[in-house]
Design an enzyme around this catalytic site. Structure first.
Site, short mmCIF file in Angstrom:
data_model
loop_
_atom_site.label_atom_id
_atom_site.label_comp_id
_atom_site.label_asym_id
_atom_site.label_seq_id
_atom_site.Cartn_x
_atom_site.Cartn_y
_atom_site.Cartn_z
N CYS A 25 0.82 -1.22 0.00
CA CYS A 25 0.00 0.00 0.00
C CYS A 25 0.85 1.27 0.00
O CYS A 25 0.33 2.37 -0.22
CB CYS A 25 -0.95 0.02 1.19
SG CYS A 25 -2.18 -1.28 1.12
N HIS A 76 -10.21 10.85 -11.05
CA HIS A 76 -8.97 10.83 -11.83
C HIS A 76 -7.91 11.76 -11.25
O HIS A 76 -7.25 12.52 -11.96
CB HIS A 76 -9.25 11.12 -13.32
CG HIS A 76 -9.91 9.96 -14.00
ND1 HIS A 76 -11.19 9.57 -13.73
CD2 HIS A 76 -9.44 9.07 -14.90
CE1 HIS A 76 -11.50 8.51 -14.44
NE2 HIS A 76 -10.45 8.17 -15.16
N GLU A 116 -12.93 1.32 0.05
CA GLU A 116 -11.70 1.27 -0.74
C GLU A 116 -11.75 0.09 -1.70
O GLU A 116 -11.22 0.14 -2.80
CB GLU A 116 -10.49 1.17 0.20
CG GLU A 116 -9.19 1.51 -0.47
CD GLU A 116 -8.05 1.59 0.52
OE1 GLU A 116 -7.69 2.71 0.90
OE2 GLU A 116 -7.55 0.53 0.92
ZN LIG Z 1 -4.95 1.73 -1.64
#
Ligand SMILES: [Zn+2]
EC number: 4.-.-.-
Length: 129
Positions: A25, A76, A116
């Site tokens: 991550c 974006h 997420e």
């Molecule tokens: Zn992530």
């Protein structure tokens, strides 16, 4: 007591990395984030677009983060360039909450949920729960 609760959902695509994270991550990668915002009020308000006090708030004021990053949203974007805090889902939810509060009347309780991934999400509110 009369109570209205608005609910809205939106998605945006963004890249991020978690600075200082010892693992994958910490490397730049992307998510399609999903956000749910609930806005609860015991009274109705006017808005920028409606003079009479007949709405909790405008849905569009809750959905600002869904817009293109060139227009003040997150779509974006590289989140690390958009928000001044760590880009964990927890901090993203807190940041969206803080920025949304500035756009709506003061008598509204907000709850922000950020996914997420399909199976991992966080809820944030500044109320006791
Ligand atoms: Zn992530």
């Amino acid at each position: 007591m009369p109570t209205w609760t608005l609910h809205t959902e939106f998605k945006f695509d963004a890249a991020h990395f978690i600075d200082g994270y010892d693992g994958k991550c910490g490397r730049m990668h992307g998510h399609t984030y999903k956000v749910h915002i609930s806005a609860k009020s015991h009274e109705l308000n006017p808005s920028k677009y409606l003079k009479s006090a007949d709405m909790v708030c405008d849905f569009k004021e809750l959905k600002w983060a869904a817009s293109d990053s060139k227009k003040g949203g997150f779509d974006h974007s590289v989140l690390n360039e958009e928000i001044p805090v760590a880009t964990t889902a927890e901090r993203i939810a807190e940041y969206i909450h803080k920025e949304t509060v500035k756009r709506i009347p003061g008598n509204i309780e907000l709850k922000v949920t950020v996914w997420e991934t399909d199976t991992s999400w966080v809820e944030y509110t500044d109320q006791d729960v």
